[in-house]
Design a protein around this motif. Structure first.
Motif, PDB file in Angstrom:
ATOM      1  N   GLY A  80       0.588  -1.255  -0.273  1.00 13.11           N
ATOM      2  CA  GLY A  80      -0.127  -0.039  -0.153  1.00 13.11           C
ATOM      3  C   GLY A  80       1.063   1.237   0.113  1.00 13.11           C
ATOM      4  O   GLY A  80       0.912   2.226  -0.663  1.00 13.11           O
ATOM      5  N   VAL A  81       2.310   1.364   0.935  1.00 11.73           N
ATOM      6  CA  VAL A  81       2.757   2.577   0.691  1.00 11.73           C
ATOM      7  C   VAL A  81       3.013   2.501  -0.531  1.00 11.73           C
ATOM      8  O   VAL A  81       3.442   3.718  -0.560  1.00 11.73           O
ATOM      9  CB  VAL A  81       3.766   2.211   2.039  1.00 11.73           C
ATOM     10  CG1 VAL A  81       4.695   3.143   1.860  1.00 11.73           C
ATOM     11  CG2 VAL A  81       3.836   2.173   3.750  1.00 11.73           C
ATOM     12  N   GLY A  82       3.616   1.337  -1.273  1.00 14.51           N
ATOM     13  CA  GLY A  82       4.335   1.841  -2.343  1.00 14.51           C
ATOM     14  C   GLY A  82       3.368   2.542  -3.200  1.00 14.51           C
ATOM     15  O   GLY A  82       3.834   2.979  -4.611  1.00 14.51           O
ATOM     16  N   LEU A  83       1.911   1.605  -3.224  1.00 10.31           N
ATOM     17  CA  LEU A  83       1.115   2.298  -3.884  1.00 10.31           C
ATOM     18  C   LEU A  83       1.061   3.981  -4.333  1.00 10.31           C
ATOM     19  O   LEU A  83       1.012   4.285  -5.133  1.00 10.31           O
ATOM     20  CB  LEU A  83      -0.204   1.280  -4.155  1.00 10.31           C
ATOM     21  CG  LEU A  83      -1.592   2.151  -4.923  1.00 10.31           C
ATOM     22  CD1 LEU A  83      -0.903   1.393  -6.380  1.00 10.31           C
ATOM     23  CD2 LEU A  83      -2.333   1.657  -4.684  1.00 10.31           C
ATOM     24  N   VAL A  84       0.814   4.710  -3.165  1.00 12.48           N
ATOM     25  CA  VAL A  84       0.805   5.629  -2.798  1.00 12.48           C
ATOM     26  C   VAL A  84       2.136   6.988  -3.189  1.00 12.48           C
ATOM     27  O   VAL A  84       1.895   7.814  -4.038  1.00 12.48           O
ATOM     28  CB  VAL A  84       0.924   6.107  -1.121  1.00 12.48           C
ATOM     29  CG1 VAL A  84       0.756   7.467  -0.891  1.00 12.48           C
ATOM     30  CG2 VAL A  84      -0.516   5.456  -0.844  1.00 12.48           C
ATOM     31  N   VAL A  85       3.142   5.987  -3.230  1.00 13.39           N
ATOM     32  CA  VAL A  85       4.213   6.750  -3.240  1.00 13.39           C
ATOM     33  C   VAL A  85       4.323   6.538  -5.065  1.00 13.39           C
ATOM     34  O   VAL A  85       4.981   7.737  -6.070  1.00 13.39           O
ATOM     35  CB  VAL A  85       5.855   6.267  -3.181  1.00 13.39           C
ATOM     36  CG1 VAL A  85       6.965   6.766  -4.020  1.00 13.39           C
ATOM     37  CG2 VAL A  85       5.755   6.194  -1.531  1.00 13.39           C
ATOM     38  N   ILE A  86       3.935   5.629  -5.939  1.00 18.38           N
ATOM     39  CA  ILE A  86       3.949   5.486  -7.385  1.00 18.38           C
ATOM     40  C   ILE A  86       2.740   6.601  -7.740  1.00 18.38           C
ATOM     41  O   ILE A  86       2.864   7.133  -8.945  1.00 18.38           O
ATOM     42  CB  ILE A  86       3.319   4.106  -7.657  1.00 18.38           C
ATOM     43  CG1 ILE A  86       4.458   3.217  -7.351  1.00 18.38           C
ATOM     44  CG2 ILE A  86       2.702   3.825  -8.846  1.00 18.38           C
ATOM     45  CD1 ILE A  86       4.245   1.703  -7.409  1.00 18.38           C
ATOM     46  N   VAL A  87       1.371   6.798  -7.151  1.00 10.93           N
ATOM     47  CA  VAL A  87       0.463   7.688  -7.036  1.00 10.93           C
ATOM     48  C   VAL A  87       1.490   9.559  -8.030  1.00 10.93           C
ATOM     49  O   VAL A  87       0.964  10.228  -8.651  1.00 10.93           O
ATOM     50  CB  VAL A  87      -0.633   7.981  -6.246  1.00 10.93           C
ATOM     51  CG1 VAL A  87      -1.683   8.857  -6.512  1.00 10.93           C
ATOM     52  CG2 VAL A  87      -1.278   6.626  -6.635  1.00 10.93           C
ATOM     53  N   VAL A  88       2.317   9.831  -6.599  1.00 17.15           N
ATOM     54  CA  VAL A  88       3.097  10.161  -6.380  1.00 17.15           C
ATOM     55  C   VAL A  88       4.063  10.916  -8.243  1.00 17.15           C
ATOM     56  O   VAL A  88       3.975  12.184  -8.836  1.00 17.15           O
ATOM     57  CB  VAL A  88       3.558  10.723  -4.988  1.00 17.15           C
ATOM     58  CG1 VAL A  88       4.648  12.052  -5.133  1.00 17.15           C
ATOM     59  CG2 VAL A  88       2.644  11.409  -4.290  1.00 17.15           C
ATOM     60  N   GLY A  89       4.767  10.490  -7.943  1.00 16.35           N
ATOM     61  CA  GLY A  89       5.102  10.119  -9.135  1.00 16.35           C
ATOM     62  C   GLY A  89       4.444   9.944 -10.664  1.00 16.35           C
ATOM     63  O   GLY A  89       5.459  10.452 -11.380  1.00 16.35           O
ATOM     64  N   VAL A  90       4.026   9.316 -10.793  1.00 15.23           N
ATOM     65  CA  VAL A  90       3.034   9.350 -11.977  1.00 15.23           C
ATOM     66  C   VAL A  90       2.885  10.656 -12.412  1.00 15.23           C
ATOM     67  O   VAL A  90       2.482  10.487 -13.480  1.00 15.23           O
ATOM     68  CB  VAL A  90       1.966   8.205 -12.043  1.00 15.23           C
ATOM     69  CG1 VAL A  90       0.721   8.218 -12.728  1.00 15.23           C
ATOM     70  CG2 VAL A  90       2.472   7.038 -11.813  1.00 15.23           C
ATOM     71  N   GLU A  91       1.984  11.779 -11.436  1.00 16.67           N
ATOM     72  CA  GLU A  91       1.363  12.626 -11.473  1.00 16.67           C
ATOM     73  C   GLU A  91       2.335  13.904 -12.118  1.00 16.67           C
ATOM     74  O   GLU A  91       1.761  14.316 -12.765  1.00 16.67           O
ATOM     75  CB  GLU A  91       0.963  13.426 -10.116  1.00 16.67           C
ATOM     76  CG  GLU A  91       0.611  14.337 -10.188  1.00 16.67           C
ATOM     77  CD  GLU A  91      -1.135  14.770 -10.894  1.00 16.67           C
ATOM     78  OE1 GLU A  91      -0.972  15.664 -11.165  1.00 16.67           O
ATOM     79  OE2 GLU A  91      -1.330  13.742 -11.718  1.00 16.67           O
ATOM     80  N   ALA A  92       3.859  13.697 -11.619  1.00 13.43           N
ATOM     81  CA  ALA A  92       4.397  14.355 -11.747  1.00 13.43           C
ATOM     82  C   ALA A  92       5.004  14.667 -13.719  1.00 13.43           C
ATOM     83  O   ALA A  92       5.307  15.121 -14.418  1.00 13.43           O
ATOM     84  CB  ALA A  92       6.201  13.819 -10.891  1.00 13.43           C
TER      85      ALA A  92
END
Length: 337
Positions: A188-200
């Motif tokens: 779950g933590v990895g998924l949250v970080v992925i959302v931030v990176g993809v938005e950039a």
């Protein structure tokens, strides 16, 4: 010029964040696969593939719901699929040595993936035929509805079911030493970080499209696709060097199958219906079909990817990027921008 440099910097930063999140998520996915006793092919084709495809899924959802650019998400998926088929195996062989393939990979995973490509193209074609959209220009468009989007998702359900049957037949037991709850938390933590990176990455693609006066989906096929797929490339190279080529190729094919059958329809299922431009979709999907044919043919010959074949894959990917550059500069007009 300063704006373009800033956007490229944003894309680089997003790639770094995405890399970190993907590494955390994939480690958690591998622990979960061990915990549930999944065989290597299923681990690569389903668990690791779904984990590594989270950036693509998030890119479609963010592009559609936040930026109103569904075709950017589709472009990212197609670009990522081409990168996965051509660049990842090519780099894994060149940097990690030759990769042996298996009949299970070639005749099951690869063929099912080819079916995924055909089903998605059929879905877009049915949208244009039965839900045409009239616009001021002469380009042919169609609305992809939820019932149409449900067709590829159902096909993925069949894929998972076949993998489940294979797992049940093997009767493997799970690793009880793995802390399953902690692994799900890390996932779950990895998924949250992925959302931030993809938005950039998506913001950078939209900005570059505006700066160069070209459709953002072109940048989705390069910036977002490469940024979201680079973590997979490093994982696959490491797996090849560690003597686990089956996981490498199964992850590539399983990730692409998930991207095409789940990630693209996900945007439609969430939004209700979305419009696609056939003149944009067909050339993109056509190149993906070409890449698929080349990859399948090379994988079948002597059941091994040699160094020479790896350079062929990398050369074809370079041609793909070159074509997109020509489209951006309006030297080529295949996509009818």
């Amino acid at each position: 010029m300063i704006e373009i440099v800033g956007l490229l910097g944003l894309a680089a930063a997003g790639t770094g964040v995405l890399w970190y999140g993907s590494a955390r998520l994939e480690d958690a996915a591998n622990d979960l696969a061990d915990s549930y006793g999944l065989p290597a092919v299923v681990q690569g084709a389903v668990i690791a593939a779904v984990g590594s495809s989270m950036p693509e899924l998030v890119s479609v959802l963010l592009a559609t719901l936040v930026h109103g650019a569904f075709e950017l998400g589709v472009g990212a998926i197609v670009g990522s699929a081409v990168f996965n088929l051509l660049a990842i195996p090519g780099l894994a062989v060149v940097l990690g040595g030759g990769i042996d393939t298996t009949r299970e990979l070639v005749y099951k995973e690869a063929l099912f993936y080819m079916l995924a490509v055909a089903s998605l193209l059929l879905t877009f074609s049915l949208a244009v035929i039965y839900n045409p959209v009239t616009a001021a220009d002469s380009l042919v468009r169609g609305d992809v509805s939820r019932p149409l989007a449900a067709f590829p998702v159902a096909l993925y359900g069949l894929y998972v079911f076949t993998q489940y049957l294979d797992t049940a037949d093997e009767g493997r037991t799970g690793d009880t030493s793995v802390d399953t709850a902690r692994a799900w938390l890390r996932f779950g933590v990895g998924l949250v970080v992925i959302v931030v990176g993809v938005e950039a990455l998506v913001r950078a693609a939209v900005g570059l499209g505006d700066a160069f006066g070209t459709p953002s989906f072109l940048w989705g096929m390069t910036v977002v696709a490469a940024g979201s797929s680079l973590p997979d490339a490093f994982v696959s190279i490491a797996a090849a060097r560690a003597g686990r080529p089956t996981v490498t190729l199964a992850n590539v094919l399983g990730s692409n199958t998930f991207d095409l059958l789940v990630c693209v329809p996900a945007g439609v299922l969430v939004a209700g219906s979305l419009t696609v431009t056939f003149a944009h979709i067909v050339p993109m999907m056509s190149f993906l079909v070409l890449a698929t044919i080349v990859f399948f043919g090379i994988s079948r010959t002597e059941m091994r990817l040699s160094r020479g074949e790896a350079w062929t894959l990398l050369g074809l990917y370079a041609a793909f990027v070159g074509w997109l550059v020509l489209e951006s500069l309006r030297v080529s007009s295949v996509l009818e921008l």
